[in-house]
Design an enzyme around this catalytic site. Structure first.
Site, PDB file in Angstrom:
ATOM      1  N   HIS A 148       1.046   4.432   8.547  1.00  0.00           N
ATOM      2  CA  HIS A 148       1.883   3.246   8.741  1.00  0.00           C
ATOM      3  C   HIS A 148       3.279   3.411   8.145  1.00  0.00           C
ATOM      4  O   HIS A 148       4.255   2.915   8.728  1.00  0.00           O
ATOM      5  CB  HIS A 148       1.144   1.976   8.255  1.00  0.00           C
ATOM      6  CG  HIS A 148       1.613   1.366   6.987  1.00  0.00           C
ATOM      7  ND1 HIS A 148       1.154   1.765   5.750  1.00  0.00           N
ATOM      8  CD2 HIS A 148       2.483   0.349   6.761  1.00  0.00           C
ATOM      9  CE1 HIS A 148       1.727   1.013   4.818  1.00  0.00           C
ATOM     10  NE2 HIS A 148       2.527   0.156   5.403  1.00  0.00           N
ATOM     11  N   SER A 164       0.835  -1.204   0.000  1.00  0.00           N
ATOM     12  CA  SER A 164       0.000   0.000   0.000  1.00  0.00           C
ATOM     13  C   SER A 164       0.868   1.251   0.000  1.00  0.00           C
ATOM     14  O   SER A 164       0.496   2.265  -0.590  1.00  0.00           O
ATOM     15  CB  SER A 164      -0.959   0.001   1.182  1.00  0.00           C
ATOM     16  OG  SER A 164      -0.268  -0.110   2.397  1.00  0.00           O
ATOM     17  N   GLU A 165       2.025   1.209   0.682  1.00  0.00           N
ATOM     18  CA  GLU A 165       3.016   2.284   0.601  1.00  0.00           C
ATOM     19  C   GLU A 165       4.415   1.732   0.813  1.00  0.00           C
ATOM     20  O   GLU A 165       4.584   0.688   1.445  1.00  0.00           O
ATOM     21  CB  GLU A 165       2.780   3.396   1.645  1.00  0.00           C
ATOM     22  CG  GLU A 165       1.638   4.328   1.353  1.00  0.00           C
ATOM     23  CD  GLU A 165       0.462   4.132   2.268  1.00  0.00           C
ATOM     24  OE1 GLU A 165      -0.507   4.909   2.166  1.00  0.00           O
ATOM     25  OE2 GLU A 165       0.496   3.185   3.083  1.00  0.00           O
ATOM     26  N   ILE A 166       5.406   2.455   0.283  1.00  0.00           N
ATOM     27  CA  ILE A 166       6.804   2.241   0.620  1.00  0.00           C
ATOM     28  C   ILE A 166       7.410   3.621   0.909  1.00  0.00           C
ATOM     29  O   ILE A 166       6.823   4.659   0.560  1.00  0.00           O
ATOM     30  CB  ILE A 166       7.601   1.534  -0.487  1.00  0.00           C
ATOM     31  CG1 ILE A 166       7.819   2.463  -1.699  1.00  0.00           C
ATOM     32  CG2 ILE A 166       6.901   0.256  -0.930  1.00  0.00           C
ATOM     33  CD1 ILE A 166       8.795   1.906  -2.726  1.00  0.00           C
ATOM     34  N   PHE A 174       5.356   6.588  -1.228  1.00  0.00           N
ATOM     35  CA  PHE A 174       4.719   6.258  -2.502  1.00  0.00           C
ATOM     36  C   PHE A 174       3.755   5.093  -2.339  1.00  0.00           C
ATOM     37  O   PHE A 174       4.077   4.085  -1.705  1.00  0.00           O
ATOM     38  CB  PHE A 174       5.763   5.858  -3.550  1.00  0.00           C
ATOM     39  CG  PHE A 174       6.602   6.994  -4.061  1.00  0.00           C
ATOM     40  CD1 PHE A 174       6.313   7.604  -5.277  1.00  0.00           C
ATOM     41  CD2 PHE A 174       7.680   7.462  -3.326  1.00  0.00           C
ATOM     42  CE1 PHE A 174       7.079   8.652  -5.750  1.00  0.00           C
ATOM     43  CE2 PHE A 174       8.463   8.515  -3.796  1.00  0.00           C
ATOM     44  CZ  PHE A 174       8.161   9.109  -5.008  1.00  0.00           C
TER      45      PHE A 174
END
Length: 305
Positions: free
Chosen positions: A77, A46-48, A66
């Site tokens: 998170h 979902s994100e990095i 992103f």
């Protein structure tokens, strides 16, 4: 492009393979935005995050976040997980790592406190970078169509569905039962239609659904859908939890002070997450929002040049 080191963590949990996965990437100073976006799409989380040297040496790091489709100004998170990762290091960018960190992000400065036990980081607490903002209400029928439930399964006694933000905007809606929450199935085409009906365009249309516990109204069960970001469902969404908690506390009668809101998310996915949000209200107005969670390391590796 040089080889890049990455570490993955599960965030908002102390149990591996639960919570929300996050990849933290270091050594990416030479990367352009397009390459960062491709790496995010490759991971499919979902994100990095990319941890870069701070522009102001008084801060700890410059953090870029992103999703698989876009860069976002703030998210919960990724900040908790990145802080947990940095907290395990003795130094970063030539400075020792203490118990208080400051991240430069597109939404502003994100302050972080690390919690330690026997010298080891056990949890991270971040402060939302923006005050609570509320946006337009959303017709119950539109929400129901997006997730294939009946409009009468949307609870409106406390509030109608609406947009809220403390740095990143989400649509939030209360459902009338855990059965309705479990039955929700996102329809990407109808999410796209809902996004197209909006004048704003900062995060497409991400929908955070919740049910209040009958025993404790400050314990919520939630699900979050963002199919337009290639995230069919997110197992833990700190920024949405923070915005919703701030909004609910802002509407609650009673004296000023601090209210703890506990949000359980990801259960239907088999990735149970626990998000703790502390909302401070002063003079009847939300004065601060803090998001806390534990993490566990999962993988380390390299992205090859």
């Amino acid at each position: 492009m040089p080889n890049l080191s990455y570490t993955t963590l599960d965030v908002f949990t102390s149990t591996r393979f639960e919570g929300n996965p996050l990849a933290v990437i270091t050594g990416a100073e030479a990367l352009d935005t397009g390459t960062m976006q491709k790496i995010a799409a490759e991971f499919g989380y979902s994100e990095i995050t990319f941890v870069l040297p701070p522009k102001n040496p008084a801060n700890t790091a410059h953090v870029r976040i992103f999703t698989p489709t876009m860069e976002v100004p703030f998210a919960g998170h990724p900040n908790v997980g990145t802080a947990y990762f940095i907290g395990q290091q003795s130094e970063i960018f030539g400075k020792p790592v203490g118990d208080r960190l400051r991240f430069e992000e597109a939404a502003g400065i994100v302050d972080v406190d690390l919690r330690r036990s026997n010298g080891q980081v056990t949890a991270a607490t971040i402060r939302a970078p923006k005050p609570l903002q509320t946006g337009a209400t959303i017709p119950e029928a539109d929400i129901a169509r997006c997730i294939a439930i009946r409009p009468d399964q949307i609870a409106t006694a406390l509030h109608r569905p609406l947009f809220v933000s403390v740095g990143l905007e989400f649509a939030v809606a209360e459902l009338d039962s855990l059965e309705a929450l479990a039955a929700a199935v996102p329809n990407p085409a109808l999410f796209r239609e809902a996004a197209g009906n909006r004048s704003e365009n900062n995060h497409d249309f991400s929908l955070f659904l919740y049910v209040r516990s009958k025993e404790n109204p400050w314990h919520l069960r939630a699900r979050m859908f963002a199919p337009l970001d290639n995230v069919a469902e997110d197992p833990a969404t700190g920024s949405a939890s923070a915005a919703l908690s701030a909004y609910l506390v802002s509407r609650a009668p009673g004296t000023d002070g601090q209210q703890r809101v506990t949000i359980e998310q990801g259960v239907e996915m088999g990735r149970r997450s626990i998000i703790e949000v502390d909302v401070t209200k002063t003079g009847g107005t939300v004065a601060g929002v803090r998001i806390s969670g534990s993490c566990v390391f999962v993988m380390r590796g390299e992205i090859l040049a």
